[in-house]
Design an enzyme around this catalytic site. Structure first.
Site, PDB file in Angstrom:
ATOM      1  N   TYR A   1       0.857   8.074  -3.606  1.00  0.00           N
ATOM      2  CA  TYR A   1      -0.345   8.886  -3.825  1.00  0.00           C
ATOM      3  C   TYR A   1      -0.405  10.054  -2.855  1.00  0.00           C
ATOM      4  CZ  TYR A   1      -2.723   6.910   0.307  1.00  0.00           C
ATOM      5  OH  TYR A   1      -3.076   6.568   1.583  1.00  0.00           O
TER       6      TYR A   1
ATOM      7  N   ARG B   1       6.188  -8.398 -15.911  1.00  0.00           N
ATOM      8  CA  ARG B   1       6.300  -8.580 -14.460  1.00  0.00           C
ATOM      9  C   ARG B   1       7.691  -9.038 -14.048  1.00  0.00           C
ATOM     10  NH1 ARG B   1       5.891 -12.248 -10.366  1.00  0.00           N
ATOM     11  NH2 ARG B   1       4.973 -11.453  -8.438  1.00  0.00           N
TER      12      ARG B   1
ATOM     13  N   HIS C   1      10.252  -8.055 -10.411  1.00  0.00           N
ATOM     14  CA  HIS C   1      10.283  -7.194  -9.224  1.00  0.00           C
ATOM     15  C   HIS C   1      11.223  -5.999  -9.402  1.00  0.00           C
ATOM     16  CE1 HIS C   1       8.303 -10.703  -7.669  1.00  0.00           C
ATOM     17  NE2 HIS C   1       8.129 -10.138  -6.488  1.00  0.00           N
TER      18      HIS C   1
ATOM     19  N   LYS D   1       3.925   7.620   1.495  1.00  0.00           N
ATOM     20  CA  LYS D   1       2.493   7.510   1.195  1.00  0.00           C
ATOM     21  C   LYS D   1       2.330   6.606  -0.023  1.00  0.00           C
ATOM     22  CE  LYS D   1      -1.635  10.378   1.544  1.00  0.00           C
ATOM     23  NZ  LYS D   1      -2.291   9.571   2.571  1.00  0.00           N
TER      24      LYS D   1
ATOM     25  N   LEU E   1       2.887   8.076   9.040  1.00  0.00           N
ATOM     26  CA  LEU E   1       2.817   9.003   7.913  1.00  0.00           C
ATOM     27  C   LEU E   1       2.891  10.431   8.466  1.00  0.00           C
ATOM     28  CD1 LEU E   1       2.256   8.964   4.761  1.00  0.00           C
ATOM     29  CD2 LEU E   1       0.097  10.031   5.439  1.00  0.00           C
TER      30      LEU E   1
HETATM   31  N1  PDD Z   1      -4.859   9.164   4.635  1.00  0.00           N
HETATM   32  N2  PDD Z   1      -1.707   8.221   8.481  1.00  0.00           N
HETATM   33  C1  PDD Z   1      -2.101   7.445   7.454  1.00  0.00           C
HETATM   34  C2  PDD Z   1      -1.697   6.015   7.437  1.00  0.00           C
HETATM   35  C3  PDD Z   1      -2.884   7.996   6.425  1.00  0.00           C
HETATM   36  O1  PDD Z   1      -3.264   7.217   5.382  1.00  0.00           O
HETATM   37  C4  PDD Z   1      -3.282   9.359   6.495  1.00  0.00           C
HETATM   38  C5  PDD Z   1      -4.121  10.012   5.426  1.00  0.00           C
HETATM   39  C6  PDD Z   1      -2.861  10.120   7.590  1.00  0.00           C
HETATM   40  C7  PDD Z   1      -3.198  11.586   7.725  1.00  0.00           C
HETATM   41  O2  PDD Z   1      -2.506  12.371   6.778  1.00  0.00           O
HETATM   42  P1  PDD Z   1      -3.097  13.748   6.254  1.00  0.00           P
HETATM   43  O3  PDD Z   1      -3.393  14.577   7.451  1.00  0.00           O
HETATM   44  O4  PDD Z   1      -2.029  14.310   5.422  1.00  0.00           O
HETATM   45  O5  PDD Z   1      -4.377  13.438   5.490  1.00  0.00           O
HETATM   46  C8  PDD Z   1      -2.057   9.516   8.560  1.00  0.00           C
HETATM   47  C9  PDD Z   1      -5.554   9.669   3.472  1.00  0.00           C
HETATM   48  C10 PDD Z   1      -6.580  10.708   3.778  1.00  0.00           C
HETATM   49  C11 PDD Z   1      -6.083   8.510   2.664  1.00  0.00           C
HETATM   50  O6  PDD Z   1      -5.349   7.544   2.531  1.00  0.00           O
HETATM   51  O7  PDD Z   1      -7.185   8.596   2.132  1.00  0.00           O
END
Ligand code: PDD
Length: 286
Positions: free
Chosen positions: A33, A100, A102, A147, A203
């Site tokens: 996402y 289903r 994996h 992500k 991330l």
């Molecule tokens: N989350 N680290 C993690 C684990 C995150 O889920 C996020 C962002 C960030 C910051 O990334 P960015 O600056 O690109 O938003 C760091 C989003 C906002 C969410 O899951 O809603």
């Protein structure tokens, strides 16, 4: 105005959007996402968000289903069909619907979903007072740079913070700082901003990059390097950053004040730089 979402080629009311229960996103959390902030109806750092989205697809071996131009069109449509100048656009792609098993299914269409919500950046009092965080061990998997919608670890950890009346966790792996449950973490020590490097353990935040670019452009001393737990616990300032939190000061850690217990001078400078930068970018986009 009811919320309008995008699902597999069509726009519809949120309450009408349905995904089959065998969707691998539901069964396995097999998806990725993005969250893109929108200011004054303009997506912020769109190219960077799409580049990360593409990397997430590659990382989970899922074909990138739309071109960047098509994603951009979709995001613009979501913005115009939904209320609010400032929005948060959520995009999700899963490996689709299959019996289903994996291992990856063959010839399955991905599920493509997009929605918008009102962007609620931290209120002025929150920016001025900072927030509480607590420390935890980072027990998530070793692909935190992806992500992924598989966010059980992040949810469990965030709930630990919520149970303690805090807004975020500050996590350590092997006694080094990683990040928060949904934000990156910076610390300030003797006037220098310290940021953990972008490895597989965090991330690669889009806001993180903006903060480091602003530090670089404005002569704010900064270092990208591993930050020890001891350095975090004795930091003068701690910040969390994300697309929805922007830059926010952590003023108590495990119930103890961070530095003076108030947002610090370096935070105030960075927060101002960030707001100015946003305004400039949005003026250029208008
Ligand atoms: N989350 N680290 C993690 C684990 C995150 O889920 C996020 C962002 C960030 C910051 O990334 P960015 O600056 O690109 O938003 C760091 C989003 C906002 C969410 O899951 O809603």
């Amino acid at each position: 105005m009811s919320e309008i979402v995008y699902l597999n080629g069509d726009f519809m009311r949120l309450e009408d959007a349905r995904v089959p229960v065998l969707d691998r996103g539901f069964i396995f959390g097999d998806g990725i996402y993005e969250v893109i902030p929108v200011y004054s109806k303009h997506p912020f750092r769109m190219q960077e968000h799409l580049a990360r989205f593409r990397r997430s697809h590659d990382a989970i071996r899922l074909a990138y289903p739309l071109s960047d131009a098509e994603w951009t069109r979709l995001v613009k449509d979501l913005i115009s069909r939904n209320a609010g100048d400032d929005q948060s656009i959520y995009l999700q792609v899963t490996r689709g619907v299959a019996k289903r098993d994996h291992a990856f299914p063959k010839d399955t269409q991905p599920t493509i979903f997009g929605m918008s919500s009102l962007l609620s950046t931290p209120a002025r009092e929150v920016v001025e007072n900072g927030v509480a965080a607590i420390t935890t061990i980072d027990y998530r998997w070793l692909k935190c740079d992806v992500k992924s919608t598989s966010l059980l670890g992040n949810c469990l950890l965030r709930q630990v913070a919520a149970d303690a009346g805090a807004v975020e966790v500050v996590m350590f792996r092997d006694a080094f700082l990683t990040e928060g449950s949904s934000s990156n973490v910076f610390v300030v020590k003797n006037g220098t901003v310290l940021a953990p490097p972008k490895t597989n353990l965090v991330l690669p935040g889009i806001t993180y990059d903006v903060v480091l670019e602003l530090a670089q452009a404005n002569g704010v001393p900064h270092e990208v390097r591993q930050v020890s737990e001891a350095e975090v616990r004795s930091a003068d300032e701690i910040w969390v950053t994300s697309s929805t939190k922007e830059v926010l000061a952590v003023t108590t850690l495990d119930g103890k004040p961070v530095g003076s217990g108030k947002p610090g001078a370096v935070f105030k400078r960075m927060h101002q730089l960030y707001q100015d930068f946003k305004r400039t970018v949005m003026r250029q986009a208008a």
